[in-house]
Structure formats: structure tokens, C-alpha cells
Design a protein around this motif. Structure first.
Motif, mmCIF file in Angstrom:
data_model
loop_
_atom_site.group_PDB
_atom_site.id
_atom_site.type_symbol
_atom_site.label_atom_id
_atom_site.label_comp_id
_atom_site.label_asym_id
_atom_site.label_seq_id
_atom_site.Cartn_x
_atom_site.Cartn_y
_atom_site.Cartn_z
ATOM 1 N N ALA A 257 0.861 -1.193 0.000
ATOM 2 C CA ALA A 257 0.000 0.000 0.000
ATOM 3 C C ALA A 257 0.890 1.234 0.000
ATOM 4 O O ALA A 257 1.526 1.551 1.003
ATOM 5 N N TYR A 258 0.913 1.926 -1.128
ATOM 6 C CA TYR A 258 1.832 3.063 -1.260
ATOM 7 C C TYR A 258 1.372 4.294 -0.471
ATOM 8 O O TYR A 258 2.105 5.262 -0.395
ATOM 9 N N ASP A 259 0.166 4.270 0.096
ATOM 10 C CA ASP A 259 -0.196 5.400 0.969
ATOM 11 C C ASP A 259 0.453 5.231 2.336
ATOM 12 O O ASP A 259 0.698 6.184 3.055
ATOM 13 N N ILE A 260 0.761 3.976 2.686
ATOM 14 C CA ILE A 260 1.383 3.701 3.993
ATOM 15 C C ILE A 260 2.891 3.546 3.843
ATOM 16 O O ILE A 260 3.660 4.044 4.659
ATOM 17 N N TRP A 261 3.308 2.847 2.789
ATOM 18 C CA TRP A 261 4.740 2.602 2.569
ATOM 19 C C TRP A 261 5.235 3.534 1.473
ATOM 20 O O TRP A 261 5.310 3.150 0.307
ATOM 21 N N ASN A 262 5.548 4.732 1.838
ATOM 22 C CA ASN A 262 5.971 5.717 0.844
ATOM 23 C C ASN A 262 6.946 6.706 1.495
ATOM 24 O O ASN A 262 6.541 7.513 2.336
ATOM 25 N N PRO A 263 8.227 6.668 1.114
ATOM 26 C CA PRO A 263 9.206 7.536 1.780
ATOM 27 C C PRO A 263 8.957 9.021 1.543
ATOM 28 O O PRO A 263 9.505 9.857 2.245
ATOM 29 N N GLU A 264 8.091 9.346 0.568
ATOM 30 C CA GLU A 264 7.824 10.767 0.303
ATOM 31 C C GLU A 264 6.867 11.368 1.320
ATOM 32 O O GLU A 264 6.863 12.581 1.530
ATOM 33 N N ILE A 265 6.043 10.525 1.949
ATOM 34 C CA ILE A 265 5.020 11.068 2.857
ATOM 35 C C ILE A 265 4.962 10.330 4.193
ATOM 36 O O ILE A 265 4.081 10.596 5.007
ATOM 37 N N ASP A 266 5.859 9.395 4.422
ATOM 38 C CA ASP A 266 5.765 8.525 5.605
ATOM 39 C C ASP A 266 5.745 9.343 6.905
ATOM 40 O O ASP A 266 6.692 10.059 7.222
ATOM 41 N N SER A 267 4.659 9.182 7.665
ATOM 42 C CA SER A 267 4.535 10.015 8.871
ATOM 43 C C SER A 267 5.379 9.481 10.032
ATOM 44 O O SER A 267 5.537 10.156 11.041
ATOM 45 N N TYR A 268 5.926 8.282 9.891
ATOM 46 C CA TYR A 268 6.752 7.723 10.968
ATOM 47 C C TYR A 268 8.241 8.054 10.800
ATOM 48 O O TYR A 268 9.052 7.703 11.641
ATOM 49 N N THR A 269 8.600 8.666 9.659
ATOM 50 C CA THR A 269 10.028 8.967 9.470
ATOM 51 C C THR A 269 10.252 10.482 9.536
ATOM 52 O O THR A 269 9.430 11.251 9.019
ATOM 53 N N PRO A 270 11.345 10.913 10.148
ATOM 54 C CA PRO A 270 11.547 12.360 10.314
ATOM 55 C C PRO A 270 11.878 13.078 9.007
ATOM 56 O O PRO A 270 11.651 14.271 8.888
ATOM 57 N N HIS A 271 12.410 12.352 8.014
ATOM 58 C CA HIS A 271 12.812 13.008 6.763
ATOM 59 C C HIS A 271 12.202 12.281 5.576
ATOM 60 O O HIS A 271 12.122 11.058 5.571
ATOM 61 N N GLU A 367 5.564 -1.389 14.679
ATOM 62 C CA GLU A 367 5.240 -0.865 13.343
ATOM 63 C C GLU A 367 5.986 0.449 13.068
ATOM 64 O O GLU A 367 6.600 0.618 12.006
ATOM 65 N N GLU A 368 5.966 1.359 14.029
ATOM 66 C CA GLU A 368 6.576 2.679 13.827
ATOM 67 C C GLU A 368 8.076 2.532 13.547
ATOM 68 O O GLU A 368 8.609 3.107 12.594
ATOM 69 N N LEU A 369 8.752 1.754 14.380
ATOM 70 C CA LEU A 369 10.193 1.576 14.212
ATOM 71 C C LEU A 369 10.511 0.919 12.865
ATOM 72 O O LEU A 369 11.514 1.243 12.222
ATOM 73 N N SER A 370 9.631 0.011 12.433
ATOM 74 C CA SER A 370 9.921 -0.678 11.171
ATOM 75 C C SER A 370 10.038 0.344 10.031
ATOM 76 O O SER A 370 10.903 0.226 9.163
ATOM 77 N N HIS A 371 9.214 1.375 10.039
ATOM 78 C CA HIS A 371 9.282 2.390 8.971
ATOM 79 C C HIS A 371 10.635 3.091 8.981
ATOM 80 O O HIS A 371 11.235 3.321 7.934
ATOM 81 N N LEU A 372 11.103 3.446 10.169
ATOM 82 C CA LEU A 372 12.381 4.160 10.253
ATOM 83 C C LEU A 372 13.534 3.253 9.802
ATOM 84 O O LEU A 372 14.495 3.724 9.178
ATOM 85 N N ILE A 373 13.418 1.967 10.103
ATOM 86 C CA ILE A 373 14.480 1.045 9.677
ATOM 87 C C ILE A 373 14.497 0.914 8.147
ATOM 88 O O ILE A 373 15.552 1.002 7.516
ATOM 89 N N TYR A 374 13.301 0.719 7.554
ATOM 90 C CA TYR A 374 13.272 0.646 6.084
ATOM 91 C C TYR A 374 13.886 1.911 5.478
ATOM 92 O O TYR A 374 14.602 1.857 4.485
ATOM 93 N N ALA A 375 13.577 3.052 6.093
ATOM 94 C CA ALA A 375 14.017 4.331 5.527
ATOM 95 C C ALA A 375 15.496 4.604 5.797
ATOM 96 O O ALA A 375 16.139 5.309 5.030
ATOM 97 N N GLY A 376 16.041 4.045 6.890
ATOM 98 C CA GLY A 376 17.405 4.404 7.279
ATOM 99 C C GLY A 376 18.460 3.377 6.868
ATOM 100 O O GLY A 376 19.638 3.713 6.759
ATOM 101 N N ALA A 377 18.047 2.138 6.612
ATOM 102 C CA ALA A 377 19.041 1.097 6.309
ATOM 103 C C ALA A 377 19.503 1.181 4.850
ATOM 104 O O ALA A 377 18.808 1.727 3.989
ATOM 105 N N ASP A 378 20.674 0.620 4.577
ATOM 106 C CA ASP A 378 21.176 0.554 3.197
ATOM 107 C C ASP A 378 20.748 -0.738 2.516
ATOM 108 O O ASP A 378 20.562 -0.784 1.307
ATOM 109 N N MET A 379 20.656 -1.809 3.321
ATOM 110 C CA MET A 379 20.325 -3.115 2.741
ATOM 111 C C MET A 379 19.398 -3.849 3.702
ATOM 112 O O MET A 379 19.444 -3.620 4.909
ATOM 113 N N ILE A 380 18.589 -4.742 3.135
ATOM 114 C CA ILE A 380 17.724 -5.556 3.994
ATOM 115 C C ILE A 380 17.926 -7.013 3.597
ATOM 116 O O ILE A 380 17.949 -7.344 2.403
ATOM 117 N N VAL A 381 18.123 -7.858 4.580
ATOM 118 C CA VAL A 381 18.420 -9.247 4.274
ATOM 119 C C VAL A 381 17.174 -10.111 4.524
ATOM 120 O O VAL A 381 16.460 -9.935 5.521
#
Ligand code: ADP
Length: 490
Positions: A257-271, A367-381
Motif C-alpha cells: 500500500a503506497y499510501d502507507i509505505w511511501n518515503p515521500e510522505i511517511d509520517s513515521y520517518t523524520p525526513h 510498526e513505527e520503528l519498522s518504517h524508520l528502519i526501512y528508511a534508514g538502512a542501506d540493505m535488507i536481508v
């Protein structure tokens, strides 16, 4: 079209894994395309009530036949980020949904058989007559059985069922009590290889098999997993049943769901950021490090997000932590384990690595932390043993986090190895893939990713943007499901 989704999860109000994301995301897509969608869910005590708007009584006096009597239920209605959800709350000493957790009770088969029956009873009594009833996973496998063996005779004779299997591992195996409780009172009829009888244990009924046999269309959540389920041990004993019903079985890749998983508007990430300007991603990496007390140094950050269980390849997850540290990378893990032995294993590792400035293990669901991790990590295994679709690699791609995955199930359909993929052009490749289950296979893929990050940073950045160009929204899968609905309606 009027579609009713019936499931045991819907994100973010009830989410244990990908099933919740799918029920929410697909419903949203169908509504955006102009269709009417209702979602029916159990009313768990432990769900996230803070994600429901306008919760109110929808139906107070629902009496659901159960064994010889009936259980009184209330049905509540509320909106979950715009989706209309009905929550079924039974009032009985069984306390079916007041257990403090979604799954894992000894009577799970009874809890969800009851839920399926209650959902049908609710549709019947309130005169809701959807064109399509879309059921998900073993929890609702008995629903099409009851629809076509019982409720069809009470006026629900035009409804068609699409049944989606998100995980073959859990099939809902029960004794005959479940038949007596739900009113499917004909043991010898249902205990038949062509109907509900489990393919291994002939004294048991199998909910998922019932779902396959009785539904108008059955699918699993990626084309490659559909093949695996039929032709390998991954079908967990249902391969032959799928083969018999092959004419109505297929694989449809999940979306996100791109309304929830979207780095352009994600409300759980500071940037916020997009593929043309990744500065926000670098800032999120800094924010993630600050939050988890990791040092801010010139190193790649590798993440794992997921359930810690056999399916997810926990031994390789464990190995990935130490290998990342050995190779000069940082590692962040967010995972929860329902199995006590796995839980204490990772708790132990967490304590062991507690003071390591390059590593953080977060045990639990967040859930909240997961967004910041997706947004801040370089790779996901994602070193899964099997993976029907897998959402974490697709979310990773959307957030510019390069996936390193094992080539199974939906991972094969979504991640294309930067160095070795034989089908995609180099500029279309988006991650790293390994195939074997041993640690050397994982290491070699991780080495290639870490090596590119250190030695050819610009090329690594190109890989990031190539991944972000993929469209894994619900757009294509939504179209596919509508095609299925149309097909079974006529
Ligand atoms: P599965 O359905 O097998 O658990 P998927 O990859 O399909 O795996 O979906 C997992 C979903 O659950 C993703 O949205 C992922 O971000 C989320 N998730 C898994 N574990 C956690 C956790 N511990 N905390 C927060 N979110 C999680």
C-alpha cells in the motif's frame, strides 16, 4: 462490484505479518477503482484500537448457531484509515478473541471456525449479498464450505468465493468436533478425500483443503510460490489437491500500500525523500542510529525485519548479524518470535551484543520503528527458507534499501541479482540473490553488496534508484484480482 473481505488480520489495526498488509492494501485498491468493499474481522482485545475511527454498534443481536445452541455476538463497525471494517465480538465463556494475542491458542481451530460461521451469519441476517466473498488463509477455510453446503439454501446462492493462501504451513487441522460445532453434521460426507479429510491424517479435517475444494478460485501470493506449492514439499501435503483443482488455481503477486509505505510522505520517518533526491534517506540513517544508540560512522547499515521463525531462516538471520559486523557493516534487527526457544536465543544475543555500537537487536513487534528502519538502512536481508511472497523486500525497494534475498517463492519474482540475473538488463536489476541454505551462500551475497557499497559507492547508489523505480504497488495485483472476480461471477 460489492466485495467482502473476511480475514483474521487487517493492517494496521490487526497485524501479525503480511496478511494484514494485504487485506488492507487490496481493499484500498479495489475501493480506489470504484468498488464497494467491507472487511469482516474478529474483535480482538489486543488489536490497535487507536487505528479505528468512529467505532460504533452495527448489529447488537447476532445469534450464531454453535453446537446445539447459539452464541450471542455484537458487531461493531469502524473505519481503519478509510476502510469500512466490521468487528465480531462473541459473548461467551469461550472468550474466543480475548486472549491477549491473535494466534497460538490450543483452540485456534474452534476460534476461527466460529469466526467464519459468525461472518456468514452476519451477512445473512443483515441482508448483505456481496458479489464476491474473498477469504484468506486457513482461518477462513471453512467459510466457503459452509456457504456452499448450508447458507446457499438460505438465500446466499449467488455469492462467489475467492480464496487466497498466504502460507501453506498453517492449514487448520481439527477433529470432528469442529464439524458438529459449525453444523456440518455429516462426518462421513466431509471425511472424504475429495472434501475436507486431511491428506495425511485421515482422522482429521483440514480447513485449508476445504477452502481449496469449495472456493470458486484459489490463489497463492506469487506465481513462483504457486508452482512450488504444487510441485514441491512447500505445499505441505496439499500439492495433489491443488493439482486436482488446477483449473481454478494460480499465483498473484502481492502489492504494497503506497499510501502507507511511501518515503515521500511517511509520517513515521523524520525526513522524506524520493529517488531523485536521497538526502532524506541519509538523514533517516542518522536518525535511526541516534534512536538505537549506534555510532555514526562511514559504514553500511544492514537490516532484518520479520517474524523470527523457521520460515524466515533464523539460523541465517543469526549468521547475517555476525557476518555483517565482521565485514565492517552495522546491523539492526527487528523481529518477534512466538517460539520460546527462538525468543530466548535472540534475547541472549541481544544481551551479548548490547554494548556493541554497530549493532542493535529489537525483539518485539513495532510498526513505527519498522518504517524508520526501512528508511534508514542501506540493505535488507531476507534469507527465508520459503517465502510465499514476502513484503519486506518490496518495502525495502520502495525505500531505496537494497534487498539481499534467498531465491525462493515471491522473492524470485521481485528481486533480480545485480551481477547474475539472466533475464533483466543490468539497469533493471535491483538486489542480490543467493540460493543455497548454507551460510557461505549468504556470505557471498552479503560480500558482494557490502563490497559495492565500500568500493563503488556510485554504482551502489544506482542500484538503489533502480530498485526504487519498480512499481510494486497494488495497481497490477488489483487489476489481476478484479479479473479473477469477474471470471468467477460469470
Ligand atoms: P510474513 O507475512 O510471513 O510475516 P511478509 O514479508 O509477507 O512476512 O510481511 C511481513 C510484514 O510484517 C511486513 O509489513 C513487515 O514490515 C512486518 N513485520 C514483521 N515483523 C515485524 C516486527 N517485528 N515489527 C514490525 N513489523 C514487522
Amino acid at each position: 462490484m460489492y466485495i467482502v473481505q473476511i480475514a483474521s488480520e487487517c493492517a494496521p489495526v490487526i497485524k501479525a505479518g503480511g496478511l494484514g498488509d494485504v487485506v488492507y492494501g487490496l481493499s484500498r485498491e479495489l475501493e480506489n477503482r470504484g468498488h464497494g468493499v467491507d472487511i469482516i474481522l474478529p474483535m480482538y482485545d489486543c488489536m490497535r484500537y487507536d487505528h479505528i475511527w468512529g467505532l460504533h454498534d452495527a448489529y447488537r443481536d447476532l445469534w450464531v448457531p454453535w453446537y446445539g445452541g447459539a452464541i450471542h455476538c455484537s458487531v461493531y463497525c469502524g473505519w481503519v484509515h478509510g476502510r469500512t471494517c466490521f468487528f465480531i465480538q462473541p459473548h461467551s465463556g469461550d472468550n474466543f478473541f480475548n486472549r491477549g494475542h491473535y494466534y497460538g491458542a490450543l483452540d485456534d481451530h474452534m476460534r476461527f471456525a466460529f469466526f467464519s460461521k459468525a461472518a456468514l451469519e452476519f451477512l445473512l441476517i443483515t441482508n448483505k449479498r456481496p458479489d464476491i466473498i474473498h477469504c484468506h488463509d486457513w482461518q477462513t477455510g471453512l467459510l466457503p464450505v459452509m456457504l456452499f453446503e448450508m447458507y446457499k439454501w438460505h438465500g446466499m446462492d449467488t455469492q462467489r468465493v475467492c480464496y487466497t493462501i498466504h502460507n501453506f504451513k498453517h492449514q487448520g487441522i481439527a477433529g470432528p468436533q469442529v464439524l458438529w460445532a459449525t453444523g456440518l453434521n455429516n462426518d462421513s460426507y466431509y471425511y472424504h478425500y475429495d472434501r475436507l479429510q486431511d491428506n495425511f491424517d485421515h482422522t482429521a479435517v483440514n480447513f485449508m483443503k476445504g477452502g481449496i475444494v469449495y472456493s470458486n478460485f484459489v490463489n497463492t501470493v506469487s506465481p513462483h510460490h504457486a508452482w512450488e506449492a504444487r510441485y514441491s514439499e512447500i505445499g505441505c501435503g496439499l500439492g495433489h489437491t491443488l493439482e486436482l483443482h488446477n483449473h481454478k488455481f494460480g499465483g498473484i503477486l502481492n502489492g504494497i500500500a503506497y499510501d502507507i509505505w511511501n518515503p515521500e510522505i511517511d509520517s513515521y520517518t523524520p525526513h522524506h525523500y524520493d529517488k531523485d533526491d536521497l538526502e532524506g534517506k541519509a538523514k533517516n540513517k542518522k536518525a535511526l542510529r541516534e534512536r538505537l544508540l549506534l555510532r555514526d560512522v562511514d559504514k553500511p547499515l544492514i537490516a532484518f525485519i520479520g517474524r523470527l521463525d523457521g520460515q524466515k531462516g533464523v539460523h541465517l538471520v543469526h549468521h547475517a548479524i555476525y557476518h555483517a559486523l565482521n565485514r565492517g557493516a552495522q546491523f539492526v534487527l527487528l523481529g518477534s518470535a512466538t517460539e520460546p526457544s527462538i525468543n530466548s536465543w535472540f534475547q541472549h544475543e541481544k544481551n551479548h551484543l548490547n554494548n556493541n555500537p554497530d549493532c542493535h537487536l529489537e525483539i518485539g513487534f513495532n510498526e513505527e520503528l519498522s518504517h524508520l528502519i526501512y528508511a534508514g538502512a542501506d540493505m535488507i536481508v531476507v534469507p527465508s527458507n520459503y517465502e510465499p511472497c514476502g513484503l519486506t523486500q518490496m518495502i525495502g525497494l520502495q525505500y531505496g534499501t537494497v534487498p539481499i534475498v534467498r531465491g525462493v517463492g515471491g522473492l524470485v519474482n521481485t528481486v533480480f541479482d545485480r551481477d547474475y540475473d539472466s533475464e533483466k538488463l543490468p539497469e533493471e536489476r535491483n538486489g542480490y540473490v543467493f540460493y543455497q541454505t548454507d551460510k557461505y551462500a549468504l556470505e557471498s551475497a552479503m560480500n558482494r553488496a557490502i563490497g559495492l557499497w565500500y568500493d563503488y559507492h556510485e554504482e551502489f547508489q544506482s542500484l538503489v534508484t533502480q530498485g526504487m523505480e519498480y512499481d510494486y504497488s497494488w495497481n497490477h495485483p488489483g487489476e489481476k484480482y478484479l479479473g479473477v472476480y469477474d471470471y468467477i461471477r460469470h
